[in-house]
Design a protein around this motif. Structure first.
Motif, PDB file in Angstrom:
ATOM      1  N   GLY A  96       0.833  -1.194   0.000  1.00 19.66           N
ATOM      2  CA  GLY A  96       0.000   0.000   0.000  1.00 19.66           C
ATOM      3  C   GLY A  96       0.866   1.242   0.000  1.00 19.66           C
ATOM      4  N   GLY A  97       0.388   2.230   0.657  1.00 20.81           N
ATOM      5  CA  GLY A  97      -0.462   2.395   1.823  1.00 20.81           C
ATOM      6  C   GLY A  97      -0.203   1.260   2.826  1.00 20.81           C
ATOM      7  N   GLU A  98      -1.081   1.190   3.781  1.00 25.02           N
ATOM      8  CA  GLU A  98      -0.931   0.125   4.779  1.00 25.02           C
ATOM      9  C   GLU A  98      -1.969  -0.961   4.492  1.00 25.02           C
ATOM     10  OE1 GLU A  98       1.096  -1.082   6.884  1.00 25.02           O
ATOM     11  OE2 GLU A  98      -0.382  -2.576   7.411  1.00 25.02           O
ATOM     12  N   PRO A  99      -1.528  -2.114   3.981  1.00 25.77           N
ATOM     13  CA  PRO A  99      -2.498  -3.128   3.525  1.00 25.77           C
ATOM     14  C   PRO A  99      -3.409  -3.659   4.624  1.00 25.77           C
ATOM     15  CG  PRO A  99      -0.257  -4.006   3.499  1.00 25.77           C
ATOM     16  CD  PRO A  99      -0.142  -2.537   3.750  1.00 25.77           C
ATOM     17  N   VAL A 147       8.035  -6.654   7.491  1.00 30.76           N
ATOM     18  CA  VAL A 147       7.582  -5.604   8.415  1.00 30.76           C
ATOM     19  C   VAL A 147       8.570  -4.445   8.361  1.00 30.76           C
ATOM     20  CG1 VAL A 147       6.955  -5.068  10.796  1.00 30.76           C
ATOM     21  CG2 VAL A 147       6.625  -7.390   9.925  1.00 30.76           C
ATOM     22  N   SER A 148       8.048  -3.246   8.246  1.00 35.76           N
ATOM     23  CA  SER A 148       8.920  -2.069   8.232  1.00 35.76           C
ATOM     24  C   SER A 148       9.146  -1.582   9.660  1.00 35.76           C
ATOM     25  CB  SER A 148       8.277  -0.950   7.410  1.00 35.76           C
ATOM     26  OG  SER A 148       7.983  -1.438   6.122  1.00 35.76           O
ATOM     27  N   LEU A 149      10.379  -1.308   9.979  1.00 37.46           N
ATOM     28  CA  LEU A 149      10.707  -0.761  11.313  1.00 37.46           C
ATOM     29  C   LEU A 149      12.010   0.026  11.166  1.00 37.46           C
ATOM     30  CD1 LEU A 149      10.229  -0.565  14.386  1.00 37.46           C
ATOM     31  CD2 LEU A 149      11.492  -2.702  14.647  1.00 37.46           C
ATOM     32  N   PHE A 219      17.580   5.295   1.288  1.00 36.34           N
ATOM     33  CA  PHE A 219      16.498   6.283   1.138  1.00 36.34           C
ATOM     34  C   PHE A 219      16.394   6.653  -0.342  1.00 36.34           C
ATOM     35  CE2 PHE A 219      15.757  11.097   1.531  1.00 36.34           C
ATOM     36  CZ  PHE A 219      14.382  10.984   1.472  1.00 36.34           C
ATOM     37  N   MET A 220      15.178   6.489  -0.907  1.00 35.02           N
ATOM     38  CA  MET A 220      15.006   6.680  -2.352  1.00 35.02           C
ATOM     39  C   MET A 220      14.180   7.921  -2.661  1.00 35.02           C
ATOM     40  SD  MET A 220      14.210   2.875  -3.782  1.00 35.02           S
ATOM     41  CE  MET A 220      12.969   2.399  -2.608  1.00 35.02           C
ATOM     42  N   ASP A 221      14.322   8.388  -3.896  1.00 34.68           N
ATOM     43  CA  ASP A 221      13.579   9.555  -4.379  1.00 34.68           C
ATOM     44  C   ASP A 221      12.267   9.117  -5.006  1.00 34.68           C
ATOM     45  OD1 ASP A 221      15.276   8.278  -6.207  1.00 34.68           O
ATOM     46  OD2 ASP A 221      15.164   9.945  -7.611  1.00 34.68           O
TER      47      ASP A 221
HETATM   48  N1  SAM Z   1       2.753   0.456   4.861  1.00 33.01           N
HETATM   49  C1  SAM Z   1       3.557  -0.683   4.530  1.00 33.01           C
HETATM   50  C2  SAM Z   1       4.889  -0.603   5.211  1.00 33.01           C
HETATM   51  O1  SAM Z   1       5.133   0.357   5.954  1.00 33.01           O
HETATM   52  O2  SAM Z   1       5.698  -1.496   5.023  1.00 33.01           O
HETATM   53  C3  SAM Z   1       3.706  -0.966   3.058  1.00 33.01           C
HETATM   54  C4  SAM Z   1       3.928   0.175   2.130  1.00 33.01           C
HETATM   55  S1  SAM Z   1       5.498   0.971   2.284  1.00 33.01           S
HETATM   56  C5  SAM Z   1       5.373   2.168   1.003  1.00 33.01           C
HETATM   57  C6  SAM Z   1       6.595  -0.265   1.656  1.00 33.01           C
HETATM   58  C7  SAM Z   1       8.050  -0.090   1.953  1.00 33.01           C
HETATM   59  O3  SAM Z   1       8.546   1.015   1.232  1.00 33.01           O
HETATM   60  C8  SAM Z   1       8.374   0.159   3.413  1.00 33.01           C
HETATM   61  O4  SAM Z   1       9.331  -0.764   3.864  1.00 33.01           O
HETATM   62  C9  SAM Z   1       8.914   1.556   3.390  1.00 33.01           C
HETATM   63  O5  SAM Z   1       9.860   1.763   4.392  1.00 33.01           O
HETATM   64  C10 SAM Z   1       9.529   1.651   2.012  1.00 33.01           C
HETATM   65  N2  SAM Z   1       9.719   3.030   1.559  1.00 33.01           N
HETATM   66  C11 SAM Z   1       8.794   4.004   1.498  1.00 33.01           C
HETATM   67  N3  SAM Z   1       9.331   5.155   1.054  1.00 33.01           N
HETATM   68  C12 SAM Z   1      10.640   4.910   0.821  1.00 33.01           C
HETATM   69  C13 SAM Z   1      11.737   5.697   0.358  1.00 33.01           C
HETATM   70  N4  SAM Z   1      11.586   6.979   0.055  1.00 33.01           N
HETATM   71  N5  SAM Z   1      12.937   5.115   0.230  1.00 33.01           N
HETATM   72  C14 SAM Z   1      13.094   3.805   0.552  1.00 33.01           C
HETATM   73  N6  SAM Z   1      12.100   3.005   0.980  1.00 33.01           N
HETATM   74  C15 SAM Z   1      10.883   3.544   1.122  1.00 33.01           C
END
Ligand code: SAM
Length: 359
Positions: A96-99, A147-149, A219-221
């Motif tokens: 997502g978003g948060e699925p 899982v993102s952390l 960290f991506m653009d």
């Molecule tokens: N909400 C969920 C989550 O937090 O994992 C799924 C969606 S989130 C967009 C998916 C992954 O993309 C996450 O691990 C997040 O940290 C990563 N992400 C989002 N923006 C980013 C960025 N600018 N650069 C690198 N990774 C990014």
């Protein structure tokens, strides 16, 4: 946000794809890349406001998320997944978003599993609702979870998620997922210089020996709103160096061609980490991923500026065969390699947001 979409009606007149779905002779894009992975954004909403993804000053109370009528129904998601599977897709990731905010997400997993028993089915979550969902997701047929952390330090984590969400709840979610059998769990940490990079070694230390795999992401653009600057990127080489200073590492072969993360294993046998170097070591050459946005548009690159309206085709009555023809034609004309040609100027180009396109 401009969600410009290329009309694809003309694809309906193309001949039926004759390529094999898998193996030698499978459908390839202009750079000889097959279509193997599909990421589906099931909602553009999130309860976090991570500063690098959905900054609060853009995604505030006035931000217009998609109306319900524009969001793919579960039946439409399953239909598209089946079409992509027929064209060679072996792996599907719900995101997502948060699925886990999508109502009935467990039911969607069950529907996908029933329709596509052989597909590798995974999901990426911020973990906030994982404790409540883990067992049901496993029972529905989910294979694994990411899982993102971004930090174990409370103040740093809350600064990054900008939603006052505590670390402990995400850790509980990770443990619930492991107990439910959704491992090996990958823990994604986006590393931003000067914000959470002091936490790199602590994250490695915490998850060493747990069976969970921390993956440090540059960290991506992505999108156009996160204020990306090259100075904020911590190159993966530096991450590996910092972890290795404390806990010596050695490189490991990729599990499969096109794996996004480079793998490194602890010399003392306490598991492995991954690094995702989309900025400093672009992996476009082996990118086999397509994305479907929350409203059913196909994107052939995370950094795309345009999508293709598959939902429009479906709702206009297109048969599966017509959808396959369209996807086949789009994939065969794919030439994306944004990360290979990124320059100081490209981040300013208008790109779709990651929450919409699916991370
Ligand atoms: N909400 C969920 C989550 O937090 O994992 C799924 C969606 S989130 C967009 C998916 C992954 O993309 C996450 O691990 C997040 O940290 C990563 N992400 C989002 N923006 C980013 C960025 N600018 N650069 C690198 N990774 C990014």
């Amino acid at each position: 946000m401009d969600r410009a979409v290329i009309p694809i009606a003309e694809h309906r007149t193309l001949p039926i794809p004759h390529a094999q779905a898998r193996g030698e002779g499978a459908m390839r894009d202009l750079r000889a890349r097959a279509l193997r992975d599909l990421r589906i954004s099931v909602t553009d909403r999130c309860n976090f406001r991570c500063i690098y993804c959905m900054p609060r000053d853009v995604f505030g109370p006035d931000y217009e998320f998609l109306p319900h009528s524009e969001i793919l129904t579960f039946e439409e998601v399953v239909r598209l997944a089946g079409v992509f599977h027929g064209l060679g897709t072996e792996k599907i990731r719900l995101t997502g978003g948060e699925p886990l905010l999508r109502k009935g997400i467990d039911r969607l997993v069950a529907m996908l599993r029933e329709a596509l028993p052989a597909v590798d089915l995974t999901l990426t979550t911020n973990g906030s609702a994982l404790k409540a969902h883990a067992r049901a997701l496993k029972a529905a047929g989910l294979d694994r979870i990411t899982v993102s952390l971004d930090s174990l330090d409370e103040a740093t984590f809350q600064k990054m998620n900008d939603a006052d969400f505590p670390v402990a709840k995400v850790l509980e979610g990770i443990e619930a997922a492991a107990a439910a059998g959704l491992g090996p769990i990958k823990v994604n940490m986006v590393v931003k210089r000067g914000v959470n990079d002091h936490q790199v070694v602590d994250m490695a230390r915490h998850f060493r020996g747990s069976g969970h795999i921390v993956r440090f992401i540059e960290f991506m653009d992505v999108g156009s709103t996160n204020g990306w600057r090259m100075d904020d990127v911590v190159p993966s080489a530096e991450v590996v160096y910092r972890v290795s200073e404390q806990f010596p590492l050695e490189p490991v072969e990729a599990n499969y061609r096109g794996e996004v993360a480079d793998r490194w294993r602890y010399l003392d046998g306490k598991g492995e980490i991954g690094v995702i170097s989309s900025v400093t070591r672009a992996f476009c050459a082996t990118c086999t991923r397509a994305r479907i946005s929350t409203d059913g548009h196909l994107y052939t690159c995370l950094f795309a500026q345009r999508g293709y309206d598959l939902k429009g085709l479906m709702r206009a009555g297109a048969a599966d065969e017509s959808l396959a023809i369209a996807v086949d034609a789009i994939w065969r004309s794919r030439d994306d390699r944004y990360s290979e040609i990124r320059t100081a100027a490209t981040p300013r180009e208008p790109k779709v947001e990651m929450s919409y396109i699916g991370g």
